[in-house]
Design a protein around this motif. Structure first.
Motif, PDB file in Angstrom:
ATOM      1  N   HIS A 158       0.842  -1.199   0.000  1.00 26.92           N
ATOM      2  CA  HIS A 158       0.000   0.000   0.000  1.00 26.92           C
ATOM      3  C   HIS A 158       0.875   1.246   0.000  1.00 26.92           C
ATOM      4  CE1 HIS A 158       0.966  -0.597   4.231  1.00 26.92           C
ATOM      5  NE2 HIS A 158       0.542   0.624   4.506  1.00 26.92           N
ATOM      6  N   MET A 159       0.246   2.393  -0.207  1.00 30.92           N
ATOM      7  CA  MET A 159       0.976   3.632  -0.469  1.00 30.92           C
ATOM      8  C   MET A 159       1.185   4.476   0.789  1.00 30.92           C
ATOM      9  SD  MET A 159       1.758   3.459  -3.671  1.00 30.92           S
ATOM     10  CE  MET A 159       2.293   5.141  -3.962  1.00 30.92           C
ATOM     11  N   HIS A 160       1.562   3.869   1.886  1.00 27.46           N
ATOM     12  CA  HIS A 160       1.941   4.636   3.068  1.00 27.46           C
ATOM     13  C   HIS A 160       3.453   4.804   3.090  1.00 27.46           C
ATOM     14  CE1 HIS A 160      -1.941   4.098   5.676  1.00 27.46           C
ATOM     15  NE2 HIS A 160      -2.051   5.021   4.759  1.00 27.46           N
ATOM     16  N   SER A 191      -6.663  -6.274   1.267  1.00 20.55           N
ATOM     17  CA  SER A 191      -6.664  -6.299   2.725  1.00 20.55           C
ATOM     18  C   SER A 191      -7.449  -5.094   3.253  1.00 20.55           C
ATOM     19  CB  SER A 191      -5.229  -6.301   3.265  1.00 20.55           C
ATOM     20  OG  SER A 191      -4.495  -5.217   2.752  1.00 20.55           O
ATOM     21  N   GLU A 192      -7.539  -4.978   4.586  1.00 26.63           N
ATOM     22  CA  GLU A 192      -8.376  -3.944   5.194  1.00 26.63           C
ATOM     23  C   GLU A 192      -7.525  -2.997   6.039  1.00 26.63           C
ATOM     24  OE1 GLU A 192     -11.640  -5.696   7.273  1.00 26.63           O
ATOM     25  OE2 GLU A 192     -12.305  -6.879   5.553  1.00 26.63           O
ATOM     26  N   HIS A 193      -7.095  -1.896   5.396  1.00 24.61           N
ATOM     27  CA  HIS A 193      -6.236  -0.937   6.101  1.00 24.61           C
ATOM     28  C   HIS A 193      -6.863   0.454   6.177  1.00 24.61           C
ATOM     29  CE1 HIS A 193      -2.734   0.365   8.088  1.00 24.61           C
ATOM     30  NE2 HIS A 193      -2.136   0.959   7.081  1.00 24.61           N
ATOM     31  N   GLY A 194      -8.164   0.505   6.064  1.00 23.02           N
ATOM     32  CA  GLY A 194      -8.861   1.764   6.276  1.00 23.02           C
ATOM     33  C   GLY A 194      -9.609   2.266   5.065  1.00 23.02           C
ATOM     34  N   PRO A 195     -10.614   3.114   5.290  1.00 20.79           N
ATOM     35  CA  PRO A 195     -11.422   3.661   4.188  1.00 20.79           C
ATOM     36  C   PRO A 195     -10.568   4.440   3.193  1.00 20.79           C
ATOM     37  CG  PRO A 195     -12.424   4.103   6.325  1.00 20.79           C
ATOM     38  CD  PRO A 195     -11.054   3.582   6.606  1.00 20.79           C
ATOM     39  N   GLY A 196     -10.779   4.174   1.925  1.00 20.67           N
ATOM     40  CA  GLY A 196     -10.077   4.903   0.881  1.00 20.67           C
ATOM     41  C   GLY A 196      -8.641   4.477   0.659  1.00 20.67           C
ATOM     42  N   ILE A 197      -8.161   3.479   1.400  1.00 23.13           N
ATOM     43  CA  ILE A 197      -6.780   3.024   1.246  1.00 23.13           C
ATOM     44  C   ILE A 197      -6.785   1.689   0.513  1.00 23.13           C
ATOM     45  CG2 ILE A 197      -4.685   2.293   2.447  1.00 23.13           C
ATOM     46  CD1 ILE A 197      -5.535   4.165   4.730  1.00 23.13           C
ATOM     47  N   CYS A 198      -6.148   1.658  -0.635  1.00 18.70           N
ATOM     48  CA  CYS A 198      -6.040   0.433  -1.411  1.00 18.70           C
ATOM     49  C   CYS A 198      -4.823  -0.340  -0.905  1.00 18.70           C
ATOM     50  CB  CYS A 198      -5.883   0.768  -2.893  1.00 18.70           C
ATOM     51  SG  CYS A 198      -5.874  -0.677  -3.964  1.00 18.70           S
ATOM     52  N   SER A 199      -5.063  -1.478  -0.266  1.00 18.26           N
ATOM     53  CA  SER A 199      -3.963  -2.251   0.305  1.00 18.26           C
ATOM     54  C   SER A 199      -4.126  -3.719  -0.048  1.00 18.26           C
ATOM     55  CB  SER A 199      -3.901  -2.068   1.826  1.00 18.26           C
ATOM     56  OG  SER A 199      -5.085  -2.519   2.438  1.00 18.26           O
ATOM     57  N   PHE A 200      -3.001  -4.407  -0.166  1.00 19.15           N
ATOM     58  CA  PHE A 200      -3.007  -5.801  -0.594  1.00 19.15           C
ATOM     59  C   PHE A 200      -2.116  -6.661   0.291  1.00 19.15           C
ATOM     60  CE2 PHE A 200      -3.818  -3.405  -4.533  1.00 19.15           C
ATOM     61  CZ  PHE A 200      -5.012  -3.998  -4.944  1.00 19.15           C
ATOM     62  N   ILE A 225       2.371 -12.879   3.055  1.00 19.79           N
ATOM     63  CA  ILE A 225       2.823 -11.571   3.562  1.00 19.79           C
ATOM     64  C   ILE A 225       1.584 -10.700   3.743  1.00 19.79           C
ATOM     65  CG2 ILE A 225       4.311  -9.579   3.176  1.00 19.79           C
ATOM     66  CD1 ILE A 225       5.968 -12.078   3.193  1.00 19.79           C
ATOM     67  N   SER A 226       1.315 -10.253   4.960  1.00 18.00           N
ATOM     68  CA  SER A 226       0.043  -9.580   5.225  1.00 18.00           C
ATOM     69  C   SER A 226       0.006  -8.115   4.809  1.00 18.00           C
ATOM     70  CB  SER A 226      -0.294  -9.667   6.718  1.00 18.00           C
ATOM     71  OG  SER A 226       0.525  -8.786   7.473  1.00 18.00           O
ATOM     72  N   GLY A 227       1.161  -7.413   4.858  1.00 19.26           N
ATOM     73  CA  GLY A 227       1.091  -5.957   4.794  1.00 19.26           C
ATOM     74  C   GLY A 227       0.401  -5.428   6.039  1.00 19.26           C
ATOM     75  N   ASP A 228      -0.111  -4.212   5.991  1.00 17.30           N
ATOM     76  CA  ASP A 228      -0.840  -3.614   7.126  1.00 17.30           C
ATOM     77  C   ASP A 228      -2.327  -3.875   6.950  1.00 17.30           C
ATOM     78  OD1 ASP A 228       1.626  -2.678   7.717  1.00 17.30           O
ATOM     79  OD2 ASP A 228       1.108  -0.548   7.709  1.00 17.30           O
ATOM     80  N   THR A 229      -2.961  -4.425   7.989  1.00 17.38           N
ATOM     81  CA  THR A 229      -4.359  -4.807   7.812  1.00 17.38           C
ATOM     82  C   THR A 229      -5.015  -5.188   9.136  1.00 17.38           C
ATOM     83  OG1 THR A 229      -5.842  -6.305   6.594  1.00 17.38           O
ATOM     84  CG2 THR A 229      -3.796  -7.244   7.429  1.00 17.38           C
ATOM     85  N   ARG A 230      -6.311  -5.121   9.149  1.00 16.05           N
ATOM     86  CA  ARG A 230      -7.112  -5.808  10.154  1.00 16.05           C
ATOM     87  C   ARG A 230      -7.281  -7.264   9.698  1.00 16.05           C
ATOM     88  NH1 ARG A 230      -7.705  -5.192  14.734  1.00 16.05           N
ATOM     89  NH2 ARG A 230      -9.901  -5.783  14.869  1.00 16.05           N
ATOM     90  N   PRO A 231      -7.453  -8.192  10.629  1.00 14.31           N
ATOM     91  CA  PRO A 231      -7.750  -9.567  10.213  1.00 14.31           C
ATOM     92  C   PRO A 231      -9.113  -9.633   9.537  1.00 14.31           C
ATOM     93  CG  PRO A 231      -7.989  -9.325  12.589  1.00 14.31           C
ATOM     94  CD  PRO A 231      -7.403  -8.037  12.088  1.00 14.31           C
ATOM     95  N   ALA A 291      -5.756  -0.506  17.646  1.00 14.47           N
ATOM     96  CA  ALA A 291      -5.624  -1.368  16.471  1.00 14.47           C
ATOM     97  C   ALA A 291      -6.837  -1.213  15.554  1.00 14.47           C
ATOM     98  CB  ALA A 291      -5.467  -2.822  16.908  1.00 14.47           C
ATOM     99  N   ARG A 292      -8.005  -1.214  16.143  1.00 17.71           N
ATOM    100  CA  ARG A 292      -9.217  -1.066  15.330  1.00 17.71           C
ATOM    101  C   ARG A 292      -9.285   0.304  14.680  1.00 17.71           C
ATOM    102  NH1 ARG A 292     -12.881  -3.817  20.057  1.00 17.71           N
ATOM    103  NH2 ARG A 292     -12.660  -6.011  19.386  1.00 17.71           N
ATOM    104  N   GLU A 293      -8.926   1.323  15.452  1.00 14.51           N
ATOM    105  CA  GLU A 293      -8.998   2.696  14.944  1.00 14.51           C
ATOM    106  C   GLU A 293      -8.036   2.927  13.784  1.00 14.51           C
ATOM    107  OE1 GLU A 293      -8.133   7.240  16.601  1.00 14.51           O
ATOM    108  OE2 GLU A 293      -8.211   5.544  17.994  1.00 14.51           O
TER     109      GLU A 293
END
Length: 310
Positions: A63-65, A140-149, A211-217, A245-247
């Motif tokens: 992702h683009m962080h 994956s799930e790294h927040g609204p508007g964030i494209c993550s894999f 490899i998870s990257g940054d994400t919620r489970p 973590a959730r936030e």
């Protein structure tokens, strides 16, 4: 036998610490380097790991962080200064091409090798196909508007075990006939048909590394990582900081271990630790209460992944 190793170049979260650099991990498959994320300054540990400047190398960006991408340009320039001539492919979310090309232009970076940047999209797919393995991706799930894999290396099936005692008992000479049987071909020897299936066992599975990257489970990631031989999963927080973590759309050690256990993962390695933790013992204890075969990553840690049937 194909050697498969995972080397951690950076294991801290958003901020580096004196002994932990920003996110980057390498899968070394018989000298082919698959680099996942490139946190700022990752080329320093790449050099320390002696991975080599002119090997077949591909980058995958989760992702683009900034703590996952700011090392890309420095890494490319370091390879160029070392005289690299082999091309490099980079796969990542849609802004990745613009980010790299615009910054190379602004910084006047000239490379000694071809660079090909590819964007990936959708909920799941194949980023790269090789004759012996594939690199799969899953949203994956790294927040609204964030494209993550998240990514997985999945090796193709290997031939079954060759029964050397049986072929020797049949008097079959070593050489071409052995090769045909190993490739699944039946042969004629001394006017008798020898069936490959009687000599070679059932195909054996290859290895799988996640490899998870940054994400919620999530359930999607649980299915995606099913039966991994090694899962590298972020563990930014302990269970005491579950609200944080959730936030921030990160995971706790317990959550990472729970997902790994549900996915029947053989080994879990936690990484991407918040700089607030000077001692990671509590995170390891939490994770091992769920999945005993859990380890903590540290910079330059190397893990070898063996076949599960050895």
């Amino acid at each position: 036998m194909v050697c498969l190793e995972v080397i951690f170049l950076g294991t801290s979260a958003a901020m580096p610490t004196p002994d932990r650099s920003l996110s980057s991990v390498v899968i070394n498959r018989n000298g082919t380097l698959l680099v996942f994320d490139a946190g700022e300054g990752m080329q320093y540990n790449f050099i320390r790991a002696k991975l080599g400047f002119n090997k077949k190398t591909t980058l995958f960006i989760t992702h683009m962080h900034s703590d996952h991408i700011l090392g890309i340009l420095g890494f490319l320039q370091t390879l160029s200064l070392q005289g690299r001539n082999l091309p490099i492919n980079i796969f990542g979310p849609s802004p990745i091409r613009e980010f790299i090309m615009e910054n190379m232009k602004l910084l006047n970076i000239k490379l000694t090798f071809e660079l090909h940047v590819h964007t990936i999209s959708g909920s799941q797919g194949v980023a790269l196909k090789d004759k012996d393995y594939e690199i799969l991706y899953c949203k994956s799930e790294h927040g609204p508007g964030i494209c993550s894999f998240a990514f997985c290396l999945v090796e193709k099936e290997r031939p079954g075990k060759f029964d050397i005692k049986k072929v020797k008992a049949l008097g079959i000479p070593e050489g071409e006939l052995y090769g045909l049987l190993q490739k699944g071909k039946n042969i004629i020897f001394e006017n008798q048909t020898i069936y490959s299936k009687d000599i070679v066992g059932k195909p054996r599975s290859g290895r799988k590394v996640g490899i998870s990257g940054d994400t919620r489970p999530s359930n999607n990631l649980c299915n995606f990582f099913r039966d991994c031989d090694l899962l590298v999963f972020e563990s930014t927080f302990s269970s005491k900081e579950i609200d944080k973590a959730r936030e921030s759309y990160h995971s706790t050690a317990i959550e990472s271990a729970t997902l790994a256990k549900e996915a029947s993962v053989r080994k879990l390695c936690l990484t991407h630790f918040s700089s607030r933790y000077k001692d990671l013992t509590d995170l390891l204890v939490e994770a091992r209460s769920i999945l005993l075969n859990t380890e903590l990553a540290f910079d330059l840690k190397l893990l070898k992944i063996d076949y599960d049937d050895l």
